[in-house]
Structures are given as structure tokens and as C-alpha cells.
Design a protein around this motif. Structure first.
Motif, PDB file in Angstrom:
ATOM      1  N   VAL A  71       0.886  -1.155   0.000  1.00 24.71           N
ATOM      2  CA  VAL A  71       0.000   0.000   0.000  1.00 24.71           C
ATOM      3  C   VAL A  71       0.924   1.205   0.000  1.00 24.71           C
ATOM      4  O   VAL A  71       1.873   1.265   0.784  1.00 24.71           O
ATOM      5  CB  VAL A  71      -0.892   0.032   1.256  1.00 24.71           C
ATOM      6  CG1 VAL A  71      -1.737   1.299   1.283  1.00 24.71           C
ATOM      7  CG2 VAL A  71      -1.762  -1.211   1.343  1.00 24.71           C
ATOM      8  N   ALA A 174      -4.775  -5.411   2.487  1.00 26.16           N
ATOM      9  CA  ALA A 174      -3.725  -5.154   3.482  1.00 26.16           C
ATOM     10  C   ALA A 174      -3.953  -5.930   4.770  1.00 26.16           C
ATOM     11  O   ALA A 174      -4.527  -5.421   5.720  1.00 26.16           O
ATOM     12  CB  ALA A 174      -3.628  -3.655   3.761  1.00 26.16           C
ATOM     13  N   VAL A 180       3.314  -1.153   4.022  1.00 27.61           N
ATOM     14  CA  VAL A 180       2.719   0.164   3.762  1.00 27.61           C
ATOM     15  C   VAL A 180       3.890   1.123   3.591  1.00 27.61           C
ATOM     16  O   VAL A 180       4.736   1.240   4.478  1.00 27.61           O
ATOM     17  CB  VAL A 180       1.810   0.647   4.909  1.00 27.61           C
ATOM     18  CG1 VAL A 180       1.285   2.052   4.634  1.00 27.61           C
ATOM     19  CG2 VAL A 180       0.664  -0.325   5.143  1.00 27.61           C
TER      20      VAL A 180
END
Length: 184
Positions: A71, A174, A180
Motif C-alpha cells: 500500500v 492489506a 505500507v
């Protein structure tokens, strides 16, 4: 008997994983602030420039935002990219930022909650947390009522708000341990 035993083992394993996740979240909330700020594994690679990254394609994935499934969150652009294998963008969307921004760097998803009350008092769903800053948990969430209003600047909040559809996509993509990457 074998399938019954397998079901029991699966149930116990699931319960143990949920318990570990809850305990990890509680532990991270009670850790001293100086320990909680060290979750980033470094600054983004050179080339992750300030917005707009591409004037003709403002939703283009920022250069230097990592590799592999991840992400990507741009603090300056208020935008998220869900990046799959082969650096292929599966989805990108705008978000409403919180009042507390995460530092640029690489993080991992540390906890998730299906439904909770956000730090601003609004019921939220599909919360995906990846760090904390000065005692404020930072993560993606969608308001149950679908609102994406900007938070009160006087409040210290860490919820990066997305639409419910985008929240569903982040929730599916996620999972715990997923990368991330935060870029400026």
C-alpha cells in the motif's frame, strides 16, 4: 474424526491469532512514545518527489515508492495506491487525511479491526493500522455512515479516512504484516 479434529485445530489457531493481535495492539498503545515512533524502516527512495508527481497523470504511482505488493500512501497528495505483483496498480483513490501524519518510510500492517469507534468519536469499519506517532495510532478506515469530512484540526486523530468501497478494498488487500510505504 479427522475432519472434526482439523476443525478444532483451525478454531484454536484462529482464536490464538486473534488474541495475539489484540494483545499486540494493546501493547503498542501502552508503549512509551519514544519506542512507538521507530516503526519506519527508512525514508522512501530518492525520486519520491513532492506533489504533483506527474501533471498529466496525478494518480500515477510515485517513483521510488518501493517494490512488491504494498500500500502506498502519499501525505502531500492525500492519495493511496494498492500495488500488486509486478508493480501493477490495482486501485488508487483519494483519502481524507488525519490531523497527525505518519513520517515517510516503510511500515507493516500491525493490527486490524472490523468495527470500532474512531479517535474522533465516529463509528468506523475496516481499520488497518500500520504505525503510531506520539501516542496516536495511524491507519486507514472508513466511516460506517460513509462520511469523509475533514477532522477537527484541534483534535489529534490518526484515522486516514476513505470511502466505504475503498475501505473494503484496503481491508481485503492489506492484511497483518503487509507493507505500507508512506511518501511525502
Amino acid at each position: 474424526m479427522v475432519s472434526s479434529s482439523a476443525g478444532i485445530v483451525t478454531g484454536l489457531t484462529t482464536a490464538a491469532l486473534v488474541t495475539v493481535g489484540v494483545l499486540a495492539h494493546q501493547a503498542s498503545d501502552s508503549a512509551p512514545a519514544d519506542l512507538r515512533r521507530t516503526h519506519a524502516s527508512g525514508a522512501p527512495a530518492p525520486g519520491a518527489s513532492k506533489a504533483p508527481r506527474d501533471r498529466r497523470h496525478p494518480d500515477a504511482l510515485p517513483a521510488g515508492s518501493g517494490k512488491g505488493e504494498r500500500v502506498v500512501y502519499s501525505v502531500d497528495d492525500d492519495r493511496v495506491w494498492l500495488v500488486g505483483a509486478g508493480n501493477k496498480v490495482r486501485r488508487t483513490f483519494e483519502v481524507t487525511p488525519s490531523t497527525v501524519d505518519p513520517a515517510p518510510g516503510t511500515y507493516t500492517v500491525t493490527s486490524r479491526s472490523n468495527r470500532v469507534t474512531g479517535s474522533d468519536g465516529i463509528p468506523v469499519e475496516h481499520v488497518v493500522r500500520f504505525t503510531s506517532t506520539e501516542g496516536v495510532a495511524i491507519g486507514f478506515s472508513a466511516a460506517v455512515d460513509g462520511s469523509t469530512a475533514k477532522p477537527d484540526p484541534a483534535e489529534r486523530t490518526g484515522g486516514i479516512r476513505e470511502s466505504r468501497a475503498d475501505g473494503d478494498a484496503v481491508w481485503e488487500f492489506a492484511t497483518i504484516g503487509h507493507q505500507v510505504v508512506v511518501v511525502p
